[in-house]
Write a protein that holds these residues in place. Structure first.
Motif, short mmCIF file in Angstrom:
data_model
loop_
_atom_site.label_atom_id
_atom_site.label_comp_id
_atom_site.label_asym_id
_atom_site.label_seq_id
_atom_site.Cartn_x
_atom_site.Cartn_y
_atom_site.Cartn_z
N MET A 1 -18.36 35.60 14.55
CA MET A 1 -17.91 36.73 14.95
C MET A 1 -16.44 36.94 14.49
SD MET A 1 -18.11 38.42 18.69
CE MET A 1 -16.54 39.15 19.43
N ILE A 2 -15.52 35.98 14.50
CA ILE A 2 -14.14 35.90 14.35
C ILE A 2 -14.22 36.39 12.86
CG2 ILE A 2 -12.11 34.55 14.06
CD1 ILE A 2 -12.68 33.32 16.80
N PRO A 3 -14.91 35.72 11.79
CA PRO A 3 -14.77 36.08 10.23
C PRO A 3 -15.04 37.60 10.07
CG PRO A 3 -15.98 34.13 10.41
CD PRO A 3 -15.88 34.51 11.94
N ALA A 4 -16.25 38.10 10.91
CA ALA A 4 -16.41 39.65 10.72
C ALA A 4 -15.24 40.43 11.22
CB ALA A 4 -17.60 39.82 11.46
N LEU A 5 -14.47 40.07 12.29
CA LEU A 5 -13.23 41.05 12.77
C LEU A 5 -12.14 40.75 11.43
CD1 LEU A 5 -13.27 39.81 16.53
CD2 LEU A 5 -14.04 42.08 15.38
N VAL A 6 -12.03 39.42 11.12
CA VAL A 6 -10.87 39.44 10.20
C VAL A 6 -11.08 40.10 9.05
CG1 VAL A 6 -10.03 37.67 8.73
CG2 VAL A 6 -10.35 37.09 11.11
N ALA A 8 -12.92 43.01 8.89
CA ALA A 8 -12.66 44.29 9.29
C ALA A 8 -11.14 44.61 9.13
CB ALA A 8 -13.19 44.65 10.43
N ALA A 9 -10.38 43.78 9.83
CA ALA A 9 -9.06 43.80 9.93
C ALA A 9 -8.34 43.94 8.52
CB ALA A 9 -8.40 42.72 10.82
N ILE A 10 -8.76 42.97 7.53
CA ILE A 10 -8.09 43.08 6.31
C ILE A 10 -8.33 44.40 5.65
CG2 ILE A 10 -8.46 42.00 4.10
CD1 ILE A 10 -8.59 39.20 5.54
N GLY A 11 -9.64 44.91 5.95
CA GLY A 11 -9.94 46.49 5.21
C GLY A 11 -9.17 47.22 5.77
N LEU A 12 -8.68 47.27 7.15
CA LEU A 12 -7.72 48.27 7.58
C LEU A 12 -6.47 47.95 7.10
CD1 LEU A 12 -8.70 48.07 11.29
CD2 LEU A 12 -9.09 50.04 9.71
N ILE A 13 -6.04 46.71 6.95
CA ILE A 13 -4.66 46.45 6.25
C ILE A 13 -4.57 47.06 5.05
CG2 ILE A 13 -3.31 44.44 5.16
CD1 ILE A 13 -4.12 42.84 7.78
N ASP A 14 -5.50 46.81 4.09
CA ASP A 14 -5.66 47.48 2.93
C ASP A 14 -5.37 49.08 2.61
OD1 ASP A 14 -6.07 45.11 1.48
OD2 ASP A 14 -8.49 45.31 1.28
N LYS A 15 -6.16 49.73 3.62
CA LYS A 15 -5.83 51.10 3.87
C LYS A 15 -4.68 51.60 4.36
CE LYS A 15 -10.84 52.19 4.98
NZ LYS A 15 -11.66 52.65 6.02
N ASP A 29 -1.86 35.68 7.19
CA ASP A 29 -1.48 35.42 8.68
C ASP A 29 -2.71 35.52 9.47
OD1 ASP A 29 1.16 34.86 7.94
OD2 ASP A 29 1.86 36.86 8.52
N LEU A 30 -3.53 36.75 9.31
CA LEU A 30 -4.57 37.01 10.20
C LEU A 30 -5.74 35.86 10.06
CD1 LEU A 30 -5.64 39.20 11.88
CD2 LEU A 30 -6.63 40.32 10.08
N ALA A 31 -6.03 35.49 8.89
CA ALA A 31 -6.96 34.53 8.57
C ALA A 31 -6.35 33.20 9.14
CB ALA A 31 -7.10 34.13 7.20
N THR A 32 -4.97 32.59 8.94
CA THR A 32 -4.52 31.46 9.62
C THR A 32 -4.85 31.63 11.23
OG1 THR A 32 -3.07 31.40 8.08
CG2 THR A 32 -2.58 30.18 10.10
N LEU A 33 -4.54 32.65 11.86
CA LEU A 33 -4.63 32.74 13.32
C LEU A 33 -6.25 32.75 13.46
CD1 LEU A 33 -3.46 33.89 15.75
CD2 LEU A 33 -3.84 36.14 15.34
N ALA A 34 -6.94 33.27 12.92
CA ALA A 34 -8.55 33.22 13.34
C ALA A 34 -8.80 31.80 13.33
CB ALA A 34 -9.10 34.26 12.01
N GLU A 35 -8.25 31.02 12.06
CA GLU A 35 -8.84 29.65 11.98
C GLU A 35 -8.24 28.74 13.11
OE1 GLU A 35 -7.93 27.91 8.21
OE2 GLU A 35 -9.02 29.52 7.27
N LYS A 36 -7.18 29.07 13.80
CA LYS A 36 -6.45 28.57 14.62
C LYS A 36 -7.20 28.82 15.97
CE LYS A 36 -2.37 27.89 17.39
NZ LYS A 36 -0.74 28.38 17.45
N GLN A 37 -7.35 30.11 16.23
CA GLN A 37 -8.57 30.35 17.41
C GLN A 37 -9.80 29.54 17.57
OE1 GLN A 37 -7.19 32.14 19.96
NE2 GLN A 37 -9.39 31.99 21.01
N ALA A 38 -10.42 29.58 16.37
CA ALA A 38 -11.78 28.86 16.23
C ALA A 38 -11.41 27.18 16.47
CB ALA A 38 -12.28 29.08 14.92
N HIS A 39 -10.40 26.86 15.78
CA HIS A 39 -10.20 25.32 16.22
C HIS A 39 -9.88 25.17 17.71
CE1 HIS A 39 -9.03 21.60 15.36
NE2 HIS A 39 -7.70 21.50 15.80
N GLU A 40 -9.03 26.05 18.26
CA GLU A 40 -8.78 25.87 19.91
C GLU A 40 -10.27 26.08 20.56
OE1 GLU A 40 -5.86 28.74 20.86
OE2 GLU A 40 -4.53 27.65 19.66
#
Length: 130
Positions: A1-6, A8-15, A29-40
Protein backbone atom coordinates in the motif's frame (compact mmCIF):
# COMPACT_ATOMS: atom_id res chain seq x y z
CA UNK A 1 0.00 0.00 0.00
CA UNK A 2 2.82 2.38 0.83
CA UNK A 3 4.43 2.11 -2.65
CA UNK A 4 1.08 2.99 -4.26
CA UNK A 5 0.80 6.07 -2.05
CA UNK A 6 4.37 7.09 -2.86
CA UNK A 7 3.69 6.74 -6.59
CA UNK A 8 0.55 8.86 -6.27
CA UNK A 9 2.38 11.50 -4.23
CA UNK A 10 5.22 11.66 -6.76
CA UNK A 11 2.60 12.16 -9.47
CA UNK A 12 1.25 15.13 -7.51
CA UNK A 13 4.75 16.52 -7.08
CA UNK A 14 5.19 16.40 -10.86
CA UNK A 15 2.01 18.42 -11.34
CA UNK A 16 2.60 21.13 -8.74
CA UNK A 17 6.35 21.73 -8.63
CA UNK A 18 7.97 23.04 -11.82
CA UNK A 19 11.63 22.86 -10.71
CA UNK A 20 13.12 19.49 -11.77
CA UNK A 21 15.79 19.47 -9.05
CA UNK A 22 13.22 20.19 -6.34
CA UNK A 23 10.95 17.44 -7.77
CA UNK A 24 13.77 14.91 -7.60
CA UNK A 25 14.69 15.94 -4.07
CA UNK A 26 11.10 15.68 -2.81
CA UNK A 27 10.57 12.36 -4.59
CA UNK A 28 13.75 10.98 -2.98
CA UNK A 29 12.71 12.24 0.46
CA UNK A 30 9.27 10.71 0.06
CA UNK A 31 10.65 7.34 -1.06
CA UNK A 32 13.16 7.32 1.82
CA UNK A 33 10.40 8.13 4.30
CA UNK A 34 8.23 5.32 2.93
CA UNK A 35 11.08 2.81 3.21
CA UNK A 36 11.81 3.93 6.76
CA UNK A 37 8.13 3.52 7.70
CA UNK A 38 7.99 0.02 6.18
CA UNK A 39 11.16 -0.90 8.09
CA UNK A 40 9.67 0.35 11.37
CA UNK A 41 6.51 -1.68 10.76
CA UNK A 42 8.58 -4.82 10.13
CA UNK A 43 10.60 -4.25 13.32
CA UNK A 44 7.41 -3.79 15.34
CA UNK A 45 6.04 -7.09 13.98
CA UNK A 46 9.29 -8.83 14.91
CA UNK A 47 8.88 -7.62 18.49
CA UNK A 48 5.30 -8.93 18.60
CA UNK A 49 6.49 -12.30 17.28
CA UNK A 50 9.18 -12.44 19.98
CA UNK A 51 6.60 -11.86 22.72
CA UNK A 52 4.27 -14.51 21.29
CA UNK A 53 7.09 -17.03 21.13
CA UNK A 54 7.94 -16.64 24.84
CA UNK A 55 4.91 -18.61 26.01
CA UNK A 56 5.67 -22.19 27.04
CA UNK A 57 2.07 -23.45 27.22
CA UNK A 58 0.86 -26.00 24.68
CA UNK A 59 -2.29 -24.00 23.87
CA UNK A 60 -0.67 -20.61 24.36
CA UNK A 61 1.72 -18.52 22.36
CA UNK A 62 -0.48 -16.85 19.81
CA UNK A 63 -2.15 -17.96 16.66
CA UNK A 64 0.25 -20.70 15.57
CA UNK A 65 -0.67 -23.28 18.23
CA UNK A 66 -4.36 -22.49 17.80
CA UNK A 67 -4.21 -23.08 14.05
CA UNK A 68 -2.15 -26.19 14.61
CA UNK A 69 -4.77 -27.69 16.93
CA UNK A 70 -7.67 -26.69 14.68
CA UNK A 71 -5.99 -28.17 11.60
CA UNK A 72 -5.00 -31.29 13.52
CA UNK A 73 -8.53 -31.91 14.79
CA UNK A 74 -10.06 -31.27 11.34
CA UNK A 75 -7.48 -33.55 9.70
CA UNK A 76 -8.13 -36.31 12.27
CA UNK A 77 -11.89 -35.99 11.81
CA UNK A 78 -11.71 -36.15 8.02
CA UNK A 79 -9.30 -39.08 7.71
CA UNK A 80 -9.83 -41.09 10.92
CA UNK A 81 -12.97 -40.31 12.90
CA UNK A 82 -15.48 -39.83 10.07
CA UNK A 83 -14.63 -43.05 8.16
CA UNK A 84 -14.49 -44.99 11.44
CA UNK A 85 -17.86 -43.64 12.59
CA UNK A 86 -19.47 -44.41 9.23
CA UNK A 87 -18.07 -47.96 9.33
CA UNK A 88 -19.19 -48.63 12.92
CA UNK A 89 -22.66 -47.21 12.33
CA UNK A 90 -23.02 -49.25 9.11
CA UNK A 91 -22.05 -52.42 11.00
CA UNK A 92 -25.00 -51.78 13.31
CA UNK A 93 -27.30 -51.06 10.36
CA UNK A 94 -27.47 -47.31 10.82
CA UNK A 95 -27.11 -45.42 7.57
CA UNK A 96 -25.68 -41.94 8.12
CA UNK A 97 -24.14 -39.25 5.97
CA UNK A 98 -21.70 -37.27 8.07
CA UNK A 99 -20.74 -33.83 6.79
CA UNK A 100 -17.61 -33.44 4.70
CA UNK A 101 -15.71 -30.24 4.10
CA UNK A 102 -13.33 -28.81 1.54
CA UNK A 103 -9.98 -30.39 2.31
CA UNK A 104 -8.05 -28.24 -0.19
CA UNK A 105 -8.22 -25.18 2.08
CA UNK A 106 -7.25 -27.19 5.15
CA UNK A 107 -4.36 -28.91 3.41
CA UNK A 108 -3.04 -25.58 2.14
CA UNK A 109 -2.91 -24.15 5.67
CA UNK A 110 -1.69 -27.38 7.26
CA UNK A 111 0.98 -27.91 4.60
CA UNK A 112 2.25 -24.39 5.07
CA UNK A 113 2.38 -24.82 8.84
CA UNK A 114 4.16 -28.15 8.56
CA UNK A 115 6.65 -26.58 6.19
CA UNK A 116 7.29 -23.80 8.68
CA UNK A 117 7.54 -26.38 11.46
CA UNK A 118 10.14 -28.27 9.44
CA UNK A 119 12.13 -25.09 8.96
CA UNK A 120 12.00 -24.42 12.71
CA UNK A 121 13.25 -27.96 13.42
CA UNK A 122 16.11 -27.43 10.96
CA UNK A 123 17.00 -24.13 12.69
CA UNK A 124 17.06 -25.86 16.08
CA UNK A 125 19.22 -28.67 14.68
CA UNK A 126 21.73 -26.17 13.25
CA UNK A 127 21.77 -24.20 16.51
CA UNK A 128 20.52 -21.00 14.88
CA UNK A 129 17.75 -20.62 17.44
CA UNK A 130 17.52 -21.76 21.01
Amino acid sequence: MIPALVTAAIGLIDKWIPDADKKAELAQDLATLAEKQAHEIALAQIEVNKEEAKSQGIFKGGWRPFLGWVCGVAFAYHFVMQPLLVFILNVYGIKVDLPEFDMSSLLTVLGGMLGLGGLRTFEKYKGVSK
